[in-house]
Design a protein around this motif. Structure first.
Motif: not given
Length: 294
Positions: A157-177
């Motif tokens: 996550y890059r706060p300056t750009e307010r951009k979140l980058l990821f590849r696997n939704f199910r993985t990231v959804n376990t710690f970020l809603p």
């Protein structure tokens, strides 16, 4: 090189999800800064950013991006300058069992804040007696629980750009809603899921007619996960123990209930949005971070 590198654990408790600082020795802090910077470069270098599409699996050179991403409340106000003010995880060994992910906060070469995330599972907890290390000519075990970190990032996550980058939704959804970013399933898509060979819907017409936004998003998530094509009804039923969910199987099909509360709990389970507290064994919902209704 990452500057002002700090590490925190994303911890789930009955009161909600929050961050706890992982205090580091200075030498280890420097080593991890180099390691996580290398992971960051490997994660984003030469990649093509594509708009999040739940039905698409990114190729190796692609990453999903969410523009204008607003971090959850427990994360939004934190950065590499404030992380020192967080409570530490060393005060309670039992908290280690509740870690859902780890996040490194630092400044990049441009002086901008970055957040680097790794997934974390209970298998990464080093328990006393279960891990041996060489000390001189003999092996010893850890006296207190420890952590092992992954070698790959799950999200950036890059706060300056307010951009979140990821590849696997199910993985990231376990710690970020992330469920709010899912498009709702159409009536036709709901009927397609309910008519899957693994499901036996009690009343598909009623399920479609009463489908609200929450239900439509979870149906879409289930459709895109491919879970119904990967496991048998008996396998799914066998893994439901301890989740306070009724997985009834008839003729090798999972009964999809017409009752709204039962259908919601089944969808939460199938989308892996339920987890049980390691100590209290209370059931929680991963996205709302609240106690699940019994």
């Amino acid at each position: 090189m990452l500057e002002n590198f700090h590490l925190a654990a994303i911890v789930r408790e009955r009161t909600g999800t929050h961050l706890l600082q992982i205090p580091l020795h200075q030498e280890l802090q420097g080593d991890l800064a180099e390691s996580w910077e290398a992971q960051n470069v490997s994660f984003v270098e030469g990649i093509e950013e594509i708009t999040f599409n739940a039905g698409y699996i990114p190729e190796k050179h692609e990453l999903f991006h969410l523009p204008d991403y607003e971090p959850p409340e427990w994360l939004a106000s934190e950065n590499s300058q404030t992380i020192d003010n967080l409570d530490t995880i060393v005060s309670d060994d039992e908290l280690i069992e509740r870690i859902a992910g780890t996040v490194a906060m630092a400044r990049n070469e441009q002086g901008e804040e970055v957040m680097l995330f790794q997934n974390f599972t209970r298998s990464r907890v080093i328990r006393p007696g279960g891990f041996l290390f060489l000390d001189g000519n003999t092996y010893k075990s850890a006296e207190r629980p420890g952590l092992t970190l992954d070698v790959n990032l799950s999200a950036v996550y890059r706060p300056t750009e307010r951009k979140l980058l990821f590849r696997n939704f199910r993985t990231v959804n376990t710690f970020l809603p992330l469920a709010d970013f899912y498009a709702e399933a159409s009536e036709q898509e709901i009927r397609e899921v309910l008519s899957h060979p693994l499901l036996a819907a009690e009343d598909p017409d009623q399920s479609v007619a009463s489908a609200n936004e929450w239900f439509r998003k979870r149906i879409a998530m289930l459709k895109d996960s491919g879970l119904l094509d990967q496991f048998s009804a008996i396998e799914i039923q066998s893994r439901s123990t301890g989740f306070d969910v009724s997985v009834d199987v008839v003729d090798n099909q999972i009964v999809f209930p017409s009752d709204k509360a039962a259908a919601k709990r089944l969808l939460q389970f199938l989308n892996e949005e339920l987890y049980r507290g390691a100590i209290t064994e209370i059931l929680y919902e991963t996205n709302s971070k609240r106690e699940a209704s019994q």
